[in-house]
Design an enzyme around this catalytic site. Structure first.
Site, PDB file in Angstrom:
ATOM      1  N   GLU A 111      86.580 -25.202  -1.185  1.00 20.58           N
ATOM      2  CA  GLU A 111      87.956 -25.688  -1.070  1.00 20.58           C
ATOM      3  C   GLU A 111      88.144 -27.114  -1.579  1.00 20.58           C
ATOM      4  O   GLU A 111      88.953 -27.870  -1.054  1.00 20.58           O
ATOM      5  CB  GLU A 111      88.430 -25.598   0.390  1.00 20.58           C
ATOM      6  CG  GLU A 111      88.258 -24.204   0.971  1.00 20.58           C
ATOM      7  CD  GLU A 111      88.698 -24.092   2.416  1.00 20.58           C
ATOM      8  OE1 GLU A 111      88.435 -25.026   3.183  1.00 20.58           O
ATOM      9  OE2 GLU A 111      89.294 -23.065   2.763  1.00 20.58           O
ATOM     10  N   GLU A 171      87.408 -23.582  -5.318  1.00 20.91           N
ATOM     11  CA  GLU A 171      86.296 -22.673  -5.099  1.00 20.91           C
ATOM     12  C   GLU A 171      86.098 -22.477  -3.604  1.00 20.91           C
ATOM     13  O   GLU A 171      86.928 -22.927  -2.806  1.00 20.91           O
ATOM     14  CB  GLU A 171      85.015 -23.173  -5.771  1.00 20.91           C
ATOM     15  CG  GLU A 171      84.841 -24.690  -5.860  1.00 20.91           C
ATOM     16  CD  GLU A 171      84.724 -25.386  -4.521  1.00 20.91           C
ATOM     17  OE1 GLU A 171      83.618 -25.350  -3.924  1.00 20.91           O
ATOM     18  OE2 GLU A 171      85.720 -25.976  -4.073  1.00 20.91           O
TER      19      GLU A 171
END
Length: 844
Positions: free
Chosen positions: A473, A470
């Site tokens: 990271e 997401e």
């Protein structure tokens, strides 16, 4: 420079040699006798707390610089992602009782010479009031060189009572090791030269040089020499293949300088730092720039930036600011400064390396890399400023760096070489949204964005909705924020497809978008959360439960996720993590601001993630975050405690505006303005607890993470534009029309073909309702072998190609009887083989 008692070496004669007077090394020469302490201590980068960043607004000048704690820190050449120095600072001594270095021992002030122009005046004063250093710093708009004008003021005594030294620590080509250094005489001019591979730098000064030397950091550098006996005794000419530093004693020429109330004796000189692919070229560039009057170079530098700022829509945006447009002008400059000149349109995330003082300088990318997500925000912010050409350059750059499969690397050097190798589906989505925005603005001219959009949208449709990472990271799963970007991109791609006459492909993109949009809450909204008593319902930060597990309702809280950047293997239920990033569902137009799920989650986020500061509220990324300083304020070293992010204050302000609360949005805008430091730069994170003065950490002020973060400046600019427009600038109109406006008029379950469920190898379905439509989807030619009555009746037939590279078989609603499962497998005619396993989808 890094140093300590254990690092100090004794002086010695080893490595002393004759001055090279004529021939310059064109490439790493055979090793000469090295100075004491080869190869030097482990190199580190400088602090990320920048108070200034700059470059000439000129494609001819390929030099960028950063400032921190009163000194010049990393200087970049020939691209914005290639750092070549750690720092350049001055040392001052009276030769008897003290030696001061600017960064650590003096009091610092920073001023911009014009609002929004990255030309700086640094004033560094001795706390005892004995002297002051005043420096002006710019780059030469016509050369690969930096200029620094220095005024040394003796506030007590005479100029000759003091000795002044330049200390330069090269770390060429993002590398602190394997640097080479020389002290040369060229046409009676002392030159400090350093190089590594195909990049060289040369430092020259208009003042006579009394003595010069080069050595290895921590052992035979100028800092060590002066701290030995307050005198410069070492004059090494060579330091090869290590962590090197160069030192020059400046001959101070006394002159009277009017200070308004009386006068001070002072000495003024100019320093030029030139770059080139060879030593000869670096020296020539430095000497050529030094020969120019500093005032002329500064005037040309300032004029270039002033002309650019005048071309922007700053007057309109400044009218809604809380500071008369000062931060708007600075933000416009920061965004432009982070664009490369060899690869126009490429923007790095920050001219800094977070907690750089903790990071070994061994080809470290830091934040001087391209992230497609950050790049999208910077490009749309420049569009918000009225710089349409910059946004178009970025779209062209993204088209050039797109992978053949349609995606982009997680991050990469400006030349396109990947740095990390993760995949974030929002970073595949944002270039599509940018293309749509520019298409809507009629700004694409002859550039055809459809091939790029086509490839990216197909990649999203085939690989989503689950993202391997997401936007923070760290985790894989269903992210509300990533889903918002993915769905918005698919709707934008459908607009492109319709314009290209590809109606079937447009319908495919919309089918996928609608399926995902109507299942966001099924996948990411929990009803059994335990974070806040009385509030069990909210969007999860990230969810890993498989879709349509209709027989496992309520079990999502038994799915555990790793929490990154925390000691040990911390595992937390996905129902116990929240993130304000769900507001992207409102920002891009998928959900109304008064949506039940949005309001339920806001109540939890406000209690768990909101932090009050003297500037105003600021939010954390998620509960349990570990990306930030440790509890005692020491630098993040792989573990820590996540601190508050000002850009999230901007995102909350955008939500307030969407919810028709402009006054609240304006207050949050003013909080963002307050978070800026003395140089007008906005940080990635601010300190969120009691002050720790000894570590320079104060509530609501920047931490050792990146300053500036270009994304934060982009968020501020877009918030200004949103306030000026009276609506959220990032809202994607066809997305808002499809999922909010239409939802207000009718039931989305009937208006969006929401009964469609898509089953594919990377997103399997356990069960469907009898009233839902089912699509089986694969990405190679296939024949479907299936039965709806336990193989009593068997069906077999080819699947249809419904989009390029997408083969499917769709079953209408009510096709299957409740309680009787669909069983199926595939035959792959091109490979001449069966799948070798059966799949089952229940019907309830």
């Amino acid at each position: 420079m890094s140093r300590g008692a254990e690092e100090q070496g004794s002086r010695g004669a080893e490595g002393q040699g004759s001055r090279e007077a004529e021939r310059l090394p064109r490439s790493p020469a055979p090793l000469l006798p090295c100075g004491v302490g080869h190869p030097g201590i482990e190199p580190r980068w400088q602090t990320a707390r920048k108070v200034g960043v700059g470059t000439a607004y000129s494609a001819r000048s390929r030099v960028w610089f950063t400032l921190s704690q009163g000194i010049l820190t990393e200087v970049y050449y020939p691209r914005v992602d290639i750092a070549n120095t750690r720092d350049l600072q001055l040392l001052v001594t009276n030769g008897r009782t003290f030696v001061h270095e600017e960064q650590r021992d003096l009091q610092h002030e920073v001023y911009c010479l014009d609002d929004g122009v990255p030309a700086y005046r640094l004033v560094n004063t001795d706390p005892a009031g004995r002297y002051r250093l005043i420096k002006h710093i710019v780059t030469d708009p016509d050369a690969d060189a930096l200029m620094m004008q220095v005024v040394f003021e003796a506030l007590r005594g005479r100029v000759e009572d003091y000795a002044l030294y330049l200390l330069l620590n090269p770390q060429i080509k993002n590398q602190g090791w394997h640097n080479f250094a020389r002290v040369l005489e060229v046409d009676e001019q002392t030159v400090l030269l350093a190089w590594r591979e195909d990049i060289a730098l040369a430092l020259v000064t208009s003042a006579p040089v009394v003595e010069a030397s080069c050595g290895f950091v921590g052992f035979s550098d100028g800092w060590q020499d002066l701290h030995d006996n307050f005198q410069m005794d070492w004059t090494f000419d060579t330091a090869d293949d290590g962590n090197v530093a160069l030192t020059a004693q400046i001959a101070l020429a006394e002159a009277s300088r009017d200070r308004g109330q009386g006068s001070a004796v002072s000495s003024q000189f100019t320093v030029a730092l030139g770059f080139g692919p060879t030593a000869d070229q670096a020296v020539t560039t430095a000497l050529t720039t030094l020969a120019k009057p500093y005032a002329d170079v500064e005037a040309a530098y300032r004029a270039g930036w002033c002309a650019y700022l005048r071309s922007l829509d700053l007057e309109r945006l400044s009218a809604v600011s809380g500071d008369e447009g000062r931060l708007a002008r600075t933000s416009a400059m920061v965004l432009a400064t982070h664009e490369d000149k060899t690869y126009p349109g490429a923007h790095i995330a920050s001219l800094s390396i977070p907690w750089g003082e903790q990071v070994t300088a061994v080809e470290t990318g830091g934040y001087h890399l391209v992230w497609p997500r950050d790049l999208y925000h910077m490009a749309t912010a420049r569009l918000a400023l009225g710089d349409m050409a910059a946004a178009c350059r970025t779209l062209t750059y993204l088209a050039d760096t797109q992978r053949p499969d349609g995606a982009w690397p997680q991050n990469f050097w400006v030349g396109g070489t990947p740095y990390w190798h993760g995949l974030q589906l929002d970073e595949v989505a944002f270039p599509v949204i940018l293309a749509w925005r520019l298409q809507e603005a009629d700004a694409l001219d002859d550039f055809d964005a459809w091939p790029m959009v086509h490839r990216a949208a197909l990649f999203i449709a085939r690989n989503g909705p689950v993202t391997p990472q997401e936007r923070w990271e760290e985790n894989a799963g269903y992210s509300p924020s990533t889903l918002a970007a993915e769905i918005a991109a698919l709707v934008c791609a459908a607009e492109f497809a319709m314009a290209a006459g590809e109606e079937d492909l447009a319908r495919y993109f919309l089918d996928v978008a609608d399926y995902w949009a109507t299942h966001i809450e099924d996948w990411t909204f929990t009803h059994c959360g335990e974070l806040l008593p009385g509030h069990p319902e909210y969007y999860e930060r990230i969810a890993s439960l498989r879709p349509d597990d209709l027989d496992q309702a309520g079990t999502e809280c038994r799915v555990f996720l790793p929490v990154r950047n925390r000691p040990g293997e911390l595992q937390v239920s996905q129902c116990c993590l929240v993130d304000p990033s769900f507001l992207d569902l409102v920002r891009y137009g998928l959900r109304a601001p008064d949506d039940f799920h949005v309001l339920k989650t806001l109540a939890v986020v406000n209690v768990l993630l909101r932090n009050e500061t003297p500037c105003g509220p600021v939010w954390h990324r998620y509960n349990g975050d570990g990306y930030g300083e440790r509890e005692d304020g020491s630098p993040y070293d792989g573990t820590g405690i996540g601190r508050a992010w000002p850009l999230l204050t901007g995102e909350r302000a955008h939500f307030a505006l969407a919810a028709d609360r402009p006054d609240q949005a304006k207050r949050l805008l003013e909080a963002l303005e307050c978070f800026a430091n003395a140089g007008g730069l906005l940080p990635e994170q601010v300190w969120d607890t009691a002050d720790v003065p000894e570590r320079d950490l104060f509530l609501g002020r920047g931490t050792g993470a990146a300053t500036p973060l270009a994304w934060t400046h982009a968020e501020y600019v877009k918030l200004l534009r949103s306030l000026a427009d009276g609506r959220v600038f990032d809202r994607v109109a066809p997305v808002y029309e499809r999922y909010v406006c239409r939802g207000e008029r009718s039931d989305p379950s009937t208006s969006l073909r929401a009964g469609l469920v898509i089953c594919k190898f990377n997103h399997k379905v356990r069960a469907i309702r009898a009233d839902q439509r089912l699509r089986l989807e694969v990405y190679a030619p296939a024949e479907l072998h299936w039965s709806a009555d336990e193989w009593t009746t068997v069906h077999h037939g080819p699947m249809a190609e419904i989009a390029p590279g997408v083969w499917a078989r769709e079953f209408p609603s009510c096709f299957f009887s409740p309680g009787r499962a669909l069983r199926f497998t595939y035959y792959w005619p091109q490979a001449g083989r069966w799948e070798g396993r059966d799949f089952v989808i229940g019907v309830v």
